[in-house]
Every structure is written in structure tokens, then in C-alpha cells.
Write a protein that holds these residues in place. Structure first.
Motif, PDB file in Angstrom:
ATOM      1  N   ALA A  50      -6.939 -12.807 -34.068  1.00  0.00           N
ATOM      2  CA  ALA A  50      -5.616 -12.584 -34.098  1.00  0.00           C
ATOM      3  C   ALA A  50      -5.137 -12.712 -32.582  1.00  0.00           C
ATOM      4  O   ALA A  50      -5.626 -12.310 -31.771  1.00  0.00           O
ATOM      5  N   ASP A  51      -3.613 -12.951 -32.744  1.00  0.00           N
ATOM      6  CA  ASP A  51      -3.081 -12.585 -31.369  1.00  0.00           C
ATOM      7  C   ASP A  51      -2.573 -11.227 -31.216  1.00  0.00           C
ATOM      8  O   ASP A  51      -2.550 -10.627 -30.054  1.00  0.00           O
ATOM      9  N   ALA A  52      -2.351 -10.597 -32.472  1.00  0.00           N
ATOM     10  CA  ALA A  52      -1.880  -9.205 -32.268  1.00  0.00           C
ATOM     11  C   ALA A  52      -2.636  -8.551 -33.571  1.00  0.00           C
ATOM     12  O   ALA A  52      -2.564  -9.053 -34.620  1.00  0.00           O
ATOM     13  N   ILE A  53      -2.929  -7.145 -33.119  1.00  0.00           N
ATOM     14  CA  ILE A  53      -3.421  -6.370 -34.075  1.00  0.00           C
ATOM     15  C   ILE A  53      -2.605  -5.080 -34.214  1.00  0.00           C
ATOM     16  O   ILE A  53      -2.164  -4.423 -33.450  1.00  0.00           O
ATOM     17  N   ILE A  54      -2.032  -4.818 -35.527  1.00  0.00           N
ATOM     18  CA  ILE A  54      -1.397  -3.504 -35.843  1.00  0.00           C
ATOM     19  C   ILE A  54      -2.289  -2.745 -36.495  1.00  0.00           C
ATOM     20  O   ILE A  54      -2.661  -3.009 -37.809  1.00  0.00           O
TER      21      ILE A  54
END
Ligand SMILES: Cc1cc2nc3c(=O)[nH]c(=O)nc-3n(C[C@H](O)[C@H](O)[C@H](O)COP(=O)(O)O)c2cc1C
Length: 184
Positions: A50-54
């Protein structure tokens, strides 16, 4: 376009509904932490890519659920190898009380992201806190660190206030937009 993953635990469906809204805004993949605190096969690889993890969790007793905490502790494997260094992170929590110590829970999510060397994305929305404001307004709970959602203790996930759901969608959009900027 950035590759965004929403990883969440939900005991009774409220946080799951919020996760779906955030994922819709971010055009993200959803990754559930199960009732035993585990990810499905391939989940850790999905997060690695992932580029971003929420992060998403209900607030239980003023902090993340134990299932989320088990996931957080298990992420120490990625921590050792700096596997999540410089990824973009965001986080959200749902609880029953208007306050309910959601802020304390969010700080734990922000701290987890920081332990991993991540770049945390704030909510970025003005609070709706005037005398005419209602729970149908965006950011009526007045969050700033991340996304806060409230739903009455005797209400189902289908009764989460419209304003909170829209706030969730917009937060997802924001995290994805920030991640896309960093990706270049
Ligand atoms: C064990 C437990 C602890 C809870 N602790 C809190 C709390 O500290 N503050 C609060 O406002 N609500 C608390 N709640 C209510 C939940 O946060 C709320 O119902 C939330 O929407 C549940 O999300 P879920 O359906 O995704 O599990 C608690 C609920 C449970 C079951």
C-alpha cells in the motif's frame, strides 16, 4: 493513483460501515481484522504494497479494541524491517458517546503510524459547531487529528448520522489525495 488500504476491526458493524465510507472516498481496498484479531491470508502482503494505510477501530474502554491492538502488536514485524516507513497513514474510530474518549483512541492510531515512520493525515475539515449545527453536518463532532464517528449505543450501523458518514467519505478522499501527491 495511490494504492490505499483501509484496515479495520468492527465488533458490531458500526466501524465496518464507516470503513466502507472511507474506502469509497479513497477508492481503497478494505481489509478486515477478524474477531480473533487476525488478517485473512495475504493481508500483510496487501499492507506492504500500500501507498497509504488507514486504521479503523471502535473505541472500547477509551482505546482500540483488543483485536485491533493484536493487529498493531503484530505489525512490529513490519516495524523491524521499516516496511511501512514513509507510507501515508490515517485513522478513524467510532463510539457511542459524543465524546467517549475517541480522541484518546485516535492518538493511539497516530502513535502507531508514527512508530512505523509514517506520514499522518489530519482530518482537514472545519468543525460545524455553531448554534445551527446538527449531526447532519460535516465534522459536527469537531475532530482534527483524524475521523471521529458517533452512533448511539442502542442504534444499529444503519443509524450512523449522515454528517459523520459524509465526513468519513471526505476523509478517505483526503488521504488518497495526499498519498497521490507523495507518489508523484
Ligand atoms: C467493550 C466495549 C467498550 C466500549 N467502550 C466505549 C467507550 O469507551 N466510549 C464510548 O463512547 N463507547 C464505547 N463503547 C461503544 C462502542 O464504541 C460503540 O457501540 C461502537 O459504535 C461499536 O462499534 P462496532 O460496532 O464497530 O464494534 C464500547 C462498547 C463495547 C462493546
Amino acid at each position: 493513483m495511490a494504492n490505499v488500504v483501509v484496515v479495520y476491526h468492527s465488533g458490531y458493524g458500526h466501524t465496518q460501515r464507516v470503513a466502507q465510507q472511507v474506502a469509497q472516498g479513497a477508492d481503497a481496498e478494505l481489509l478486515a481484522i477478524d474477531a480473533d484479531g487476525n488478517l485473512a491470508e495475504g493481508g500483510w502482503e496487501t499492507l506492504a504494497g500500500a501507498d497509504a494505510i488507514i486504521f479503523g477501530t471502535p473505541t472500547y474502554m477509551g482505546g482500540p479494541s483488543w483485536q485491533f491492538k493484536k493487529f498493531a502488536d503484530a505489525s512490529s514485524k513490519a516495524w523491524f524491517s521499516r516496511g511501512w516507513q514513509d507510507k501515508v497513514f490515517g485513522g478513524f474510530t467510532a463510539s457511542a458517546s459524543l465524546n467517549g474518549d475517541k480522541g484518546a483512541c485516535l492518538i493511539q492510531l497516530q502513535t502507531l503510524a508514527s512508530q512505523h515512520g509514517g506520514l499522518w493525515v489530519s482530518l482537514g475539515l472545519l468543525p460545524a459547531n455553531g448554534s445551527a449545527a446538527s449531526r447532519a453536518d460535516v465534522n459536527n463532532l469537531g475532530g482534527s487529528v483524524g475521523l471521529l464517528v458517533q452512533c448511539a449505543s442502542d442504534a444499529g450501523a444503519d443509524q450512523i448520522p449522515a454528517g459523520d458518514l459524509e465526513t468519513a467519505r471526505r476523509y478517505g478522499e483526503r488521504v488518497a489525495a495526499v498519498a497521490a501527491k507523495f507518489k508523484g
